[in-house]
Design an enzyme around this catalytic site. Structure first.
Site, PDB file in Angstrom:
ATOM      1  N   ASN A   1      -7.592  18.377  35.340  1.00  0.00           N
ATOM      2  CA  ASN A   1      -6.309  18.823  35.874  1.00  0.00           C
ATOM      3  C   ASN A   1      -6.300  18.439  37.351  1.00  0.00           C
ATOM      4  O   ASN A   1      -6.902  19.117  38.166  1.00  0.00           O
ATOM      5  CB  ASN A   1      -6.179  20.346  35.693  1.00  0.00           C
ATOM      6  CG  ASN A   1      -4.941  20.898  36.384  1.00  0.00           C
ATOM      7  OD1 ASN A   1      -4.057  20.137  36.790  1.00  0.00           O
ATOM      8  ND2 ASN A   1      -4.873  22.217  36.508  1.00  0.00           N
ATOM      9  N   TRP A   2      -5.628  17.351  37.637  1.00  0.00           N
ATOM     10  CA  TRP A   2      -5.655  16.834  39.013  1.00  0.00           C
ATOM     11  C   TRP A   2      -4.809  17.670  39.960  1.00  0.00           C
ATOM     12  O   TRP A   2      -4.902  17.505  41.172  1.00  0.00           O
ATOM     13  CB  TRP A   2      -5.156  15.383  39.035  1.00  0.00           C
ATOM     14  CG  TRP A   2      -6.095  14.372  38.445  1.00  0.00           C
ATOM     15  CD1 TRP A   2      -7.211  14.618  37.677  1.00  0.00           C
ATOM     16  CD2 TRP A   2      -6.011  12.949  38.575  1.00  0.00           C
ATOM     17  NE1 TRP A   2      -7.804  13.447  37.317  1.00  0.00           N
ATOM     18  CE2 TRP A   2      -7.086  12.398  37.862  1.00  0.00           C
ATOM     19  CE3 TRP A   2      -5.117  12.088  39.213  1.00  0.00           C
ATOM     20  CZ2 TRP A   2      -7.307  11.028  37.779  1.00  0.00           C
ATOM     21  CZ3 TRP A   2      -5.323  10.729  39.127  1.00  0.00           C
ATOM     22  CH2 TRP A   2      -6.415  10.193  38.416  1.00  0.00           C
ATOM     23  N   LYS A   3      -3.948  18.532  39.415  1.00  0.00           N
ATOM     24  CA  LYS A   3      -3.028  19.330  40.248  1.00  0.00           C
ATOM     25  C   LYS A   3      -2.207  18.380  41.129  1.00  0.00           C
ATOM     26  O   LYS A   3      -1.934  17.262  40.719  1.00  0.00           O
ATOM     27  CB  LYS A   3      -3.795  20.386  41.035  1.00  0.00           C
ATOM     28  CG  LYS A   3      -4.743  21.166  40.120  1.00  0.00           C
ATOM     29  CD  LYS A   3      -5.295  22.410  40.716  1.00  0.00           C
ATOM     30  CE  LYS A   3      -6.255  23.048  39.703  1.00  0.00           C
ATOM     31  NZ  LYS A   3      -6.679  24.388  40.082  1.00  0.00           N
TER      32      LYS A   3
ATOM     33  N   HIS B   1      -0.372  27.195  33.136  1.00  0.00           N
ATOM     34  CA  HIS B   1      -1.469  27.292  34.106  1.00  0.00           C
ATOM     35  C   HIS B   1      -1.211  28.473  35.043  1.00  0.00           C
ATOM     36  O   HIS B   1      -0.061  28.752  35.399  1.00  0.00           O
ATOM     37  CB  HIS B   1      -1.577  25.987  34.902  1.00  0.00           C
ATOM     38  CG  HIS B   1      -2.825  25.920  35.716  1.00  0.00           C
ATOM     39  ND1 HIS B   1      -2.930  26.545  36.941  1.00  0.00           N
ATOM     40  CD2 HIS B   1      -4.030  25.356  35.460  1.00  0.00           C
ATOM     41  CE1 HIS B   1      -4.155  26.350  37.404  1.00  0.00           C
ATOM     42  NE2 HIS B   1      -4.847  25.629  36.528  1.00  0.00           N
TER      43      HIS B   1
ATOM     44  N   GLU C   1      -1.500  28.793  38.102  1.00  0.00           N
ATOM     45  CA  GLU C   1      -0.756  28.459  39.330  1.00  0.00           C
ATOM     46  C   GLU C   1       0.742  28.404  39.056  1.00  0.00           C
ATOM     47  O   GLU C   1       1.549  28.747  39.917  1.00  0.00           O
ATOM     48  CB  GLU C   1      -1.287  27.137  39.914  1.00  0.00           C
ATOM     49  CG  GLU C   1      -2.664  27.340  40.562  1.00  0.00           C
ATOM     50  CD  GLU C   1      -3.569  26.124  40.546  1.00  0.00           C
ATOM     51  OE1 GLU C   1      -3.090  24.999  40.329  1.00  0.00           O
ATOM     52  OE2 GLU C   1      -4.790  26.316  40.732  1.00  0.00           O
TER      53      GLU C   1
ATOM     54  N   GLU D   1      -8.906  30.430  31.250  1.00  0.00           N
ATOM     55  CA  GLU D   1      -9.163  30.225  32.678  1.00  0.00           C
ATOM     56  C   GLU D   1      -9.026  31.550  33.431  1.00  0.00           C
ATOM     57  O   GLU D   1      -7.905  31.953  33.772  1.00  0.00           O
ATOM     58  CB  GLU D   1      -8.158  29.223  33.251  1.00  0.00           C
ATOM     59  CG  GLU D   1      -8.268  27.847  32.646  1.00  0.00           C
ATOM     60  CD  GLU D   1      -7.823  26.772  33.633  1.00  0.00           C
ATOM     61  OE1 GLU D   1      -8.617  25.862  33.880  1.00  0.00           O
ATOM     62  OE2 GLU D   1      -6.702  26.855  34.158  1.00  0.00           O
TER      63      GLU D   1
ATOM     64  N   GLY E   1     -10.740  27.294  41.299  1.00  0.00           N
ATOM     65  CA  GLY E   1     -10.760  26.759  42.660  1.00  0.00           C
ATOM     66  C   GLY E   1     -11.548  27.606  43.642  1.00  0.00           C
ATOM     67  O   GLY E   1     -11.456  27.415  44.853  1.00  0.00           O
TER      68      GLY E   1
ATOM     69  N   SER F   1     -13.773  26.425  38.031  1.00  0.00           N
ATOM     70  CA  SER F   1     -14.978  25.987  38.745  1.00  0.00           C
ATOM     71  C   SER F   1     -16.059  25.457  37.805  1.00  0.00           C
ATOM     72  O   SER F   1     -17.252  25.639  38.058  1.00  0.00           O
ATOM     73  CB  SER F   1     -15.525  27.108  39.642  1.00  0.00           C
ATOM     74  OG  SER F   1     -14.545  27.500  40.590  1.00  0.00           O
TER      75      SER F   1
ATOM     76  N   GLY G   1     -10.601  21.255  37.281  1.00  0.00           N
ATOM     77  CA  GLY G   1      -9.776  20.950  38.451  1.00  0.00           C
ATOM     78  C   GLY G   1     -10.549  20.097  39.436  1.00  0.00           C
ATOM     79  O   GLY G   1     -10.663  18.879  39.282  1.00  0.00           O
ATOM     80  N   GLY G   2     -11.112  20.749  40.452  1.00  0.00           N
ATOM     81  CA  GLY G   2     -11.778  20.046  41.556  1.00  0.00           C
ATOM     82  C   GLY G   2     -12.748  18.957  41.120  1.00  0.00           C
ATOM     83  O   GLY G   2     -12.697  17.833  41.639  1.00  0.00           O
TER      84      GLY G   2
HETATM   85  P1  PGA Z   1     -11.064  24.293  39.165  1.00  0.00           P
HETATM   86  O1  PGA Z   1      -9.615  24.338  38.479  1.00  0.00           O
HETATM   87  O2  PGA Z   1     -11.960  23.536  38.234  1.00  0.00           O
HETATM   88  O3  PGA Z   1     -10.842  23.578  40.466  1.00  0.00           O
HETATM   89  O4  PGA Z   1     -11.492  25.702  39.341  1.00  0.00           O
HETATM   90  C1  PGA Z   1      -9.480  24.537  37.100  1.00  0.00           C
HETATM   91  C2  PGA Z   1      -8.020  24.582  36.743  1.00  0.00           C
HETATM   92  O5  PGA Z   1      -7.215  25.068  37.532  1.00  0.00           O
HETATM   93  O6  PGA Z   1      -7.628  24.143  35.642  1.00  0.00           O
END
Ligand code: PGA
Length: 253
Positions: free
Chosen positions: A12-14, A97, A99, A169, A175, A215, A236-237
């Site tokens: 998930n590149w956001k 998600h 967010e 999640e 994050g 994470s 994500g990251g």
């Molecule tokens: P993260 O993000 O791996 O940076 O914690 C995961 C996500 O939001 O899907």
């Protein structure tokens, strides 16, 4: 039972990377993952979808979007429909998600509408559920995650379920560098599986791919993915670095 399920590792590149960075990162990932024992997906910003689709052409990598609207067309300024994504060649979409829920007013009801619209158009859905830290501290994790899962699946048929991946999640792990323990991840993924069992029966729940996200990285992926109910990751990251993403993928087989 795990052998009945396919692992899915999705990045998930956001809101990261422009088009040339998208091409660059995918070009780095491609040669690292041809032997992947799992489905590999990169979910990129809308503006990078076309670039990403070209860059993965002829490879084992699939492209996903990070959201989708529930109407087919109309006066919804700024929105993108499932049909528009399908026309481009997009195969996956992340829905619900945290967010989106936290910053953009996404509710269980709109998540459900988006899930149905995406499935009806032929997209594969990565449905995100997860509790916030205060919920966990109050002992409400299971109830909340079960409710989010059930609400998102209202009106989804057993056949459509085959095109859904659920991502557990925990919001406090996203994050933050604070990964859930593999036991915590497995426990909630098992709970989600039991919700699927109640709604759709044993066979569907045994086959359901349930990811962990929050994470996940090259150092903790193997342990998380070894758990009986964890069938992949939403990353994500760590998905923004080809080597880290490839290392996570190598743990999923
Ligand atoms: P993260 O993000 O791996 O940076 O914690 C995961 C996500 O939001 O899907």
């Amino acid at each position: 039972m795990k052998e009945k399920r396919s692992y899915v590792i999705a990045g998930n590149w956001k809101m990261n990377n422009n088009r040339s960075q998208t091409k660059g990162l995918i070009t780095q990932i491609v040669p690292l993952v041809p032997q992947a024992g799992c489905e590999v997906v990169v979910c990129v910003p809308f503006t990078n979808l076309e670039t990403a689709i070209k860059a993965v052409s002829g490879t084992n990598i699939k492209v996903g979007a990070q959201n989708v609207h529930f109407e087919k067309s109309g006066a919804y300024t700024g929105e993108i429909s499932a049909e528009m994504l399908i026309e481009m060649g997009v195969e996956y979409v992340i829905i619900g998600h945290s967010e989106r829920r936290q910053y953009f007013g996404e509710t269980d009801e709109t998540v459900n509408l988006r899930v149905k619209a995406a499935l009806n158009a032929g997209l594969t859905v990565i449905l995100c559920v997860g509790e916030r830290l205060p919920d966990r501290e109050k002992g409400l994790t299971n109830e909340l995650v079960a409710l989010q899962t059930k609400a998102a699946l209202i009106g989804v048929t057993a056949q459509q379920l085959d095109k859904i991946v659920i991502a557990y999640e925990p919001v406090w792990a996203i994050g933050t560098g604070k990964t859930a323990t593999s036991e915590q991840a497995d426990e909630v993924c098992e709970l989600i599986r039991s919700v699927i069992r109640d709604l759709y029966g044993d066979e569907k729940s045994d086959k359901m791919t349930i990811q962990y996200g929050g994470s996940m990285n090259a150092a903790n992926a193997e342990e998380l993915l070894s758990k009986p109910n964890v069938d992949g990751g939403l990353i994500g990251g760590a998905s923004l670095k080809a080597k880290d993403f490839a290392e996570i993928i190598s743990c999923a087989k």
